[in-house]
Design an enzyme around this catalytic site. Sequence first.
Site, PDB file in Angstrom:
ATOM      1  CD  GLU A 291      52.503  28.025 -22.460  1.00 22.24           C
ATOM      2  OE1 GLU A 291      52.723  27.916 -23.685  1.00 22.24           O
ATOM      3  OE2 GLU A 291      51.406  28.351 -21.988  1.00 22.24           O
TER       4      GLU A 291
ATOM      5  CE1 TYR B  16      63.788  30.317 -19.473  1.00 18.85           C
ATOM      6  CE2 TYR B  16      62.987  28.227 -20.330  1.00 18.85           C
ATOM      7  CZ  TYR B  16      63.287  29.565 -20.509  1.00 18.85           C
ATOM      8  OH  TYR B  16      63.081  30.153 -21.735  1.00 18.85           O
TER       9      TYR B  16
END
Length: 147
Positions: free
Chosen positions: A100, A112
């Site tokens: 998250e 990411y």
Amino acid sequence: MTDPAADPTPELATALAALHAMAFADPWPASAFAALLSLPETRLDAVADGFILTRLAADEAEILTLAVCPLGRRRGVGRRLVDTASAALAAEGATRLFLEVAEDNAAARALYAGAGFAEVGRRPGYYGRPSGTVDALVLARDLASLA
Ligand SMILES: CC(C)(COP(=O)(O)OP(=O)(O)OC[C@H]1O[C@@H](n2cnc3c(N)ncnc32)[C@H](O)[C@@H]1OP(=O)(O)O)[C@@H](O)C(=O)NCCC(=O)NCCS
């Protein structure tokens, strides 16, 4: 003098909490790291400038937290930690890796995205900010190709 037989967890937890406090506005206490480190499903990959804590359950893994100290940033440390943990988790049987990230965390989102994570969900208003809340993005990466 340090007793080599002593449990290194409290000292390690304190060091992780200190680094975490350099990376997050709402850092975790050393007791939280000590509790996580005591669980067999928790994995720690650490270097001098940062660390990543992950958890493996069956064939799914999760990044619990990732932190690089401010002076060590933009040198590839964060990406190397993610790649190291991903490869190790794949070798241990994980096929997907979840995390998250706050929608307003541009640095982490760019890291990411570059590492192959894609958005698979969203938790509205998950993180508090002085001016309100921001959503958490749930990201996932397929690890099967790394195994
Ligand atoms: C996010 C964080 C871990 C990145 O660590 P890092 O070691 O600086 O990252 P890297 O040097 O490996 O960067 C890899 C890529 O991520 C992206 N990136 C990293 N920091 C960035 C920034 N400030 N702005 C834009 N993109 C960034 C870039 O694409 C970068 O590749 P490049 O340097 O070749 O352009 C670090 O900024 C940090 O600890 N932040 C606070 C804690 C946090 O947000 N953790 C993640 C919570 S989900």
